[in-house]
Motif scaffolding. Structure first.
Motif, PDB file in Angstrom:
ATOM      1  N   PRO A 131       1.009  12.781  -5.034  1.00  0.00           N
ATOM      2  CA  PRO A 131       0.226  12.884  -3.794  1.00  0.00           C
ATOM      3  C   PRO A 131       1.134  12.610  -2.601  1.00  0.00           C
ATOM      4  O   PRO A 131       1.974  11.716  -2.634  1.00  0.00           O
ATOM      5  CB  PRO A 131      -0.834  11.784  -3.945  1.00  0.00           C
ATOM      6  CG  PRO A 131      -0.962  11.595  -5.430  1.00  0.00           C
ATOM      7  CD  PRO A 131       0.409  11.826  -5.987  1.00  0.00           C
ATOM      8  N   LEU A 132       0.964  13.402  -1.542  1.00  0.00           N
ATOM      9  CA  LEU A 132       1.890  13.357  -0.420  1.00  0.00           C
ATOM     10  C   LEU A 132       1.389  12.451   0.703  1.00  0.00           C
ATOM     11  O   LEU A 132       0.198  12.158   0.805  1.00  0.00           O
ATOM     12  CB  LEU A 132       2.106  14.772   0.121  1.00  0.00           C
ATOM     13  CG  LEU A 132       2.621  15.795  -0.900  1.00  0.00           C
ATOM     14  CD1 LEU A 132       2.704  17.174  -0.266  1.00  0.00           C
ATOM     15  CD2 LEU A 132       3.968  15.375  -1.479  1.00  0.00           C
ATOM     16  N   GLY A 133       2.318  12.003   1.540  1.00  0.00           N
ATOM     17  CA  GLY A 133       1.988  11.204   2.711  1.00  0.00           C
ATOM     18  C   GLY A 133       2.657  11.765   3.944  1.00  0.00           C
ATOM     19  O   GLY A 133       3.570  12.585   3.845  1.00  0.00           O
ATOM     20  N   GLU A 134       2.192  11.323   5.090  1.00  0.00           N
ATOM     21  CA  GLU A 134       2.792  11.732   6.359  1.00  0.00           C
ATOM     22  C   GLU A 134       3.468  10.522   6.992  1.00  0.00           C
ATOM     23  O   GLU A 134       2.964   9.401   6.888  1.00  0.00           O
ATOM     24  CB  GLU A 134       1.726  12.294   7.301  1.00  0.00           C
ATOM     25  CG  GLU A 134       1.084  13.584   6.804  1.00  0.00           C
ATOM     26  CD  GLU A 134       2.085  14.713   6.615  1.00  0.00           C
ATOM     27  OE1 GLU A 134       3.107  14.731   7.345  1.00  0.00           O
ATOM     28  OE2 GLU A 134       1.858  15.576   5.743  1.00  0.00           O
ATOM     29  N   PRO A 135       4.591  10.735   7.650  1.00  0.00           N
ATOM     30  CA  PRO A 135       5.317   9.607   8.242  1.00  0.00           C
ATOM     31  C   PRO A 135       4.454   8.761   9.183  1.00  0.00           C
ATOM     32  O   PRO A 135       4.591   7.539   9.222  1.00  0.00           O
ATOM     33  CB  PRO A 135       6.456  10.290   9.011  1.00  0.00           C
ATOM     34  CG  PRO A 135       6.641  11.609   8.334  1.00  0.00           C
ATOM     35  CD  PRO A 135       5.290  12.023   7.859  1.00  0.00           C
ATOM     36  N   GLU A 136       3.533   9.415   9.908  1.00  0.00           N
ATOM     37  CA  GLU A 136       2.733   8.692  10.903  1.00  0.00           C
ATOM     38  C   GLU A 136       1.834   7.620  10.267  1.00  0.00           C
ATOM     39  O   GLU A 136       1.493   6.638  10.922  1.00  0.00           O
ATOM     40  CB  GLU A 136       1.852   9.674  11.695  1.00  0.00           C
ATOM     41  CG  GLU A 136       2.629  10.708  12.504  1.00  0.00           C
ATOM     42  CD  GLU A 136       3.180  11.834  11.651  1.00  0.00           C
ATOM     43  OE1 GLU A 136       4.053  12.581  12.151  1.00  0.00           O
ATOM     44  OE2 GLU A 136       2.753  11.970  10.479  1.00  0.00           O
ATOM     45  N   GLU A 140       0.265   1.967   8.076  1.00  0.00           N
ATOM     46  CA  GLU A 140      -1.107   1.681   7.654  1.00  0.00           C
ATOM     47  C   GLU A 140      -1.223   1.699   6.134  1.00  0.00           C
ATOM     48  O   GLU A 140      -1.882   0.836   5.532  1.00  0.00           O
ATOM     49  CB  GLU A 140      -2.052   2.701   8.273  1.00  0.00           C
ATOM     50  CG  GLU A 140      -3.523   2.454   7.956  1.00  0.00           C
ATOM     51  CD  GLU A 140      -4.434   3.483   8.603  1.00  0.00           C
ATOM     52  OE1 GLU A 140      -5.647   3.426   8.363  1.00  0.00           O
ATOM     53  OE2 GLU A 140      -3.922   4.360   9.333  1.00  0.00           O
ATOM     54  N   ARG A 141      -0.588   2.680   5.502  1.00  0.00           N
ATOM     55  CA  ARG A 141      -0.622   2.756   4.037  1.00  0.00           C
ATOM     56  C   ARG A 141       0.021   1.526   3.418  1.00  0.00           C
ATOM     57  O   ARG A 141      -0.509   0.949   2.460  1.00  0.00           O
ATOM     58  CB  ARG A 141       0.086   4.028   3.555  1.00  0.00           C
ATOM     59  CG  ARG A 141       0.359   4.066   2.055  1.00  0.00           C
ATOM     60  CD  ARG A 141       0.809   5.420   1.587  1.00  0.00           C
ATOM     61  NE  ARG A 141      -0.305   6.359   1.628  1.00  0.00           N
ATOM     62  CZ  ARG A 141      -1.258   6.411   0.694  1.00  0.00           C
ATOM     63  NH1 ARG A 141      -1.217   5.604  -0.365  1.00  0.00           N
ATOM     64  NH2 ARG A 141      -2.232   7.274   0.794  1.00  0.00           N
ATOM     65  N   MET A 142       1.166   1.116   3.925  1.00  0.00           N
ATOM     66  CA  MET A 142       1.849  -0.052   3.395  1.00  0.00           C
ATOM     67  C   MET A 142       0.984  -1.301   3.528  1.00  0.00           C
ATOM     68  O   MET A 142       0.861  -2.100   2.591  1.00  0.00           O
ATOM     69  CB  MET A 142       3.176  -0.259   4.131  1.00  0.00           C
ATOM     70  CG  MET A 142       3.966  -1.489   3.691  1.00  0.00           C
ATOM     71  SD  MET A 142       4.721  -1.311   2.073  1.00  0.00           S
ATOM     72  CE  MET A 142       6.082  -0.195   2.472  1.00  0.00           C
ATOM     73  N   GLY A 143       0.348  -1.482   4.686  1.00  0.00           N
ATOM     74  CA  GLY A 143      -0.502  -2.644   4.900  1.00  0.00           C
ATOM     75  C   GLY A 143      -1.672  -2.694   3.936  1.00  0.00           C
ATOM     76  O   GLY A 143      -1.989  -3.746   3.362  1.00  0.00           O
ATOM     77  N   ALA A 144      -2.328  -1.547   3.744  1.00  0.00           N
ATOM     78  CA  ALA A 144      -3.465  -1.497   2.823  1.00  0.00           C
ATOM     79  C   ALA A 144      -3.033  -1.796   1.397  1.00  0.00           C
ATOM     80  O   ALA A 144      -3.728  -2.501   0.647  1.00  0.00           O
ATOM     81  CB  ALA A 144      -4.129  -0.119   2.905  1.00  0.00           C
ATOM     82  N   ALA A 145      -1.864  -1.277   1.004  1.00  0.00           N
ATOM     83  CA  ALA A 145      -1.373  -1.510  -0.350  1.00  0.00           C
ATOM     84  C   ALA A 145      -1.023  -2.977  -0.573  1.00  0.00           C
ATOM     85  O   ALA A 145      -1.328  -3.556  -1.622  1.00  0.00           O
ATOM     86  CB  ALA A 145      -0.154  -0.628  -0.619  1.00  0.00           C
ATOM     87  N   LEU A 146      -0.381  -3.592   0.404  1.00  0.00           N
ATOM     88  CA  LEU A 146      -0.025  -5.005   0.284  1.00  0.00           C
ATOM     89  C   LEU A 146      -1.274  -5.881   0.189  1.00  0.00           C
ATOM     90  O   LEU A 146      -1.320  -6.837  -0.599  1.00  0.00           O
ATOM     91  CB  LEU A 146       0.836  -5.430   1.468  1.00  0.00           C
ATOM     92  CG  LEU A 146       2.248  -4.830   1.520  1.00  0.00           C
ATOM     93  CD1 LEU A 146       2.921  -5.173   2.842  1.00  0.00           C
ATOM     94  CD2 LEU A 146       3.087  -5.315   0.344  1.00  0.00           C
ATOM     95  N   GLN A 147      -2.270  -5.567   0.982  1.00  0.00           N
ATOM     96  CA  GLN A 147      -3.513  -6.341   0.940  1.00  0.00           C
ATOM     97  C   GLN A 147      -4.202  -6.187  -0.412  1.00  0.00           C
ATOM     98  O   GLN A 147      -4.723  -7.154  -0.976  1.00  0.00           O
ATOM     99  CB  GLN A 147      -4.456  -5.893   2.065  1.00  0.00           C
ATOM    100  CG  GLN A 147      -5.680  -6.768   2.254  1.00  0.00           C
ATOM    101  CD  GLN A 147      -5.318  -8.208   2.566  1.00  0.00           C
ATOM    102  OE1 GLN A 147      -4.467  -8.466   3.418  1.00  0.00           O
ATOM    103  NE2 GLN A 147      -5.936  -9.143   1.874  1.00  0.00           N
ATOM    104  N   ALA A 148      -4.203  -4.964  -0.950  1.00  0.00           N
ATOM    105  CA  ALA A 148      -4.824  -4.724  -2.253  1.00  0.00           C
ATOM    106  C   ALA A 148      -4.096  -5.489  -3.353  1.00  0.00           C
ATOM    107  O   ALA A 148      -4.725  -6.012  -4.288  1.00  0.00           O
ATOM    108  CB  ALA A 148      -4.828  -3.230  -2.561  1.00  0.00           C
ATOM    109  N   LEU A 207      -3.734   0.382  -8.398  1.00  0.00           N
ATOM    110  CA  LEU A 207      -3.375   0.135  -7.003  1.00  0.00           C
ATOM    111  C   LEU A 207      -2.768   1.389  -6.375  1.00  0.00           C
ATOM    112  O   LEU A 207      -2.007   2.113  -7.013  1.00  0.00           O
ATOM    113  CB  LEU A 207      -2.366  -1.008  -6.913  1.00  0.00           C
ATOM    114  CG  LEU A 207      -2.902  -2.413  -7.246  1.00  0.00           C
ATOM    115  CD1 LEU A 207      -1.746  -3.394  -7.338  1.00  0.00           C
ATOM    116  CD2 LEU A 207      -3.918  -2.863  -6.203  1.00  0.00           C
ATOM    117  N   ALA A 208      -3.083   1.620  -5.125  1.00  0.00           N
ATOM    118  CA  ALA A 208      -2.515   2.767  -4.405  1.00  0.00           C
ATOM    119  C   ALA A 208      -1.031   2.523  -4.139  1.00  0.00           C
ATOM    120  O   ALA A 208      -0.579   1.388  -4.012  1.00  0.00           O
ATOM    121  CB  ALA A 208      -3.252   2.977  -3.093  1.00  0.00           C
TER     122      ALA A 208
END
Length: 284
Positions: A131-136, A140-148, A207-208
């Motif tokens: 699954p792909l991500g965008e730099p922008e 936010e993705r990193m923060g959500a993953a760390l919290q999870a 986990l994401a």
């Protein structure tokens, strides 16, 4: 499925993995990698139908009978790739082929693109890039993953009162499978606990990802592949709707009837995939 299969354990420097070993000792060496939350039994129908191959079907780390990664470690694509290279080293295989389904196909592409000189042939089933991500959205993705990750340890896996209930749950999972497929995965994936059964898989697998590749980064691995490669696409699977991606694949793509687990759901699907890959591996 009446083919002889050997259960093996591989003690790597950093983890112990379990696997099934199929085929003649002098067969072409192949490491088979299953999909997310599956196990080595993903290849129970297919591997016996493949000719002249020495297939080591892994329980990837955190799945089946393989060890879970230690506390604080994760299940990123580079970690799986490292496992495979350590397995090949233990088997004495300087060069080998890869057979991957879904997540296992993605890991296979990562390895074949990063270290093309190590891979003889690449056989993929309904999987290509992650699954792909965008730099922008990276922060936010990193923060959500760390919290999870911080809250994951307080969660408990479901317990099923009997194996049949667990099988039915697997049939209706994120990716639906046939009853026979679910039963095969359950044979290797369930363990008894107080009150019934639960899945052996590491709960951290749900986990994401903290980071994701961009489209350009993911395709750089595909385009770096130098060995003969073939991708089987399930007509009712995950890749069939992404025609733009499939049209950009620089190697052979074959569409076959069936869902995402077409190689496992029934004998007809397994035979169709086997016919395709037997031709592929037989070409000099």
């Amino acid at each position: 499925m009446s083919c002889s299969v050997e259960e093996v354990r591989l003690s790597l420097p950093h983890i112990e993995l379990a696997a099934h070993l199929f085929g003649p000792q002098d067969g072409l060496p192949v490491i088979a990698l299953h999909g997310w939350l599956d196990n080595a039994n993903s290849f129970a129908r297919l591997a016996p139908k493949l000719k002249g191959l020495r297939i080591l079907a892994l329980d990837m780390a955190g799945h089946g009978h393989s060890d879970h990664r230690p506390a604080g470690a994760g299940y990123g694509l580079p970690d799986y790739a490292h496992d495979v290279l350590q397995v090949a080293q233990q088997m004495g295989w300087e060069k080998f082929s890869l057979l991957g389904h879904s997540l296992g196909a993605i890991v296979s592409v990562i390895i074949a693109g990063a270290l093309p000189e190590r891979i003889n042939r690449l056989a993929l089933i309904d999987g290509l890039i992650p699954p792909l991500g965008e730099p922008e959205g990276a922060a936010e993705r990193m923060g959500a993953a760390l919290q999870a990750q911080l809250t994951q340890s307080s969660k408990r896996k479901p317990v099923y009162t009997d194996m049949d209930r667990a099988v039915e749950a697997r049939m209706k999972g994120v990716v639906a499978v046939s009853r026979e497929a679910a039963e095969l995965l359950a044979q290797r994936g369930l363990m008894p606990v107080p009150g019934g059964y639960t899945w052996r898989s590491d709960s951290r697998l749900t986990l994401a990802s903290a980071t994701r590749l961009t489209r350009a980064q993911a395709l750089s691995f595909v385009n770096a592949i130098r060995c003969p490669a073939q991708l089987v696409v399930a007509e009712e699977g995950m890749l069939a709707q992404n025609q733009t991606l499939l049209e950009s694949v620089p190697f052979e793509v074959t569409a076959l009837p069936g869902g995402h687990h077409l190689h496992l759901n029934d004998e007809a699907g397994a035979s169709a995939v086997a016919d395709c890959f037997n031709r592929f591996f037989a070409v000099p």
